[in-house]
Motif scaffolding. Sequence first.
Motif, PDB file in Angstrom:
ATOM      1  N   ASP A  20       0.850  -1.180   0.000  1.00  0.00           N
ATOM      2  CA  ASP A  20       0.000   0.000   0.000  1.00  0.00           C
ATOM      3  C   ASP A  20       0.887   1.232   0.000  1.00  0.00           C
ATOM      4  O   ASP A  20       1.952   1.244   0.614  1.00  0.00           O
ATOM      5  N   GLU A  35      -4.750   6.714  -1.329  1.00  0.00           N
ATOM      6  CA  GLU A  35      -4.003   5.552  -0.858  1.00  0.00           C
ATOM      7  C   GLU A  35      -4.317   4.410  -1.803  1.00  0.00           C
ATOM      8  O   GLU A  35      -5.465   4.231  -2.208  1.00  0.00           O
ATOM      9  N   SER A  36      -3.304   3.634  -2.147  1.00  0.00           N
ATOM     10  CA  SER A  36      -3.511   2.574  -3.120  1.00  0.00           C
ATOM     11  C   SER A  36      -4.502   1.516  -2.647  1.00  0.00           C
ATOM     12  O   SER A  36      -5.175   0.894  -3.456  1.00  0.00           O
ATOM     13  N   ASP A  37      -4.635   1.320  -1.322  1.00  0.00           N
ATOM     14  CA  ASP A  37      -5.586   0.330  -0.841  1.00  0.00           C
ATOM     15  C   ASP A  37      -7.019   0.858  -0.776  1.00  0.00           C
ATOM     16  O   ASP A  37      -7.946   0.105  -0.526  1.00  0.00           O
TER      17      ASP A  37
END
Length: 59
Positions: A20, A35-37
Amino acid sequence: MSPTLHWQKSSFSGGDEDEDCLEIASSPTSLHLRESDHPTTILSPTPGALRALLNAVKA
């Protein structure tokens, strides 16, 4: 119609694709953070708010 954002992974994030991380994209009028998540949650702070965030992170 809004422009397609091209997301770039932070250079401070780990090197693994599965990690993440913070991602940033720019449009003609602003910067966008996510955020990538949680890729559907996008922050588009004003310049003053982004400056305050960066100052707080540095402190």
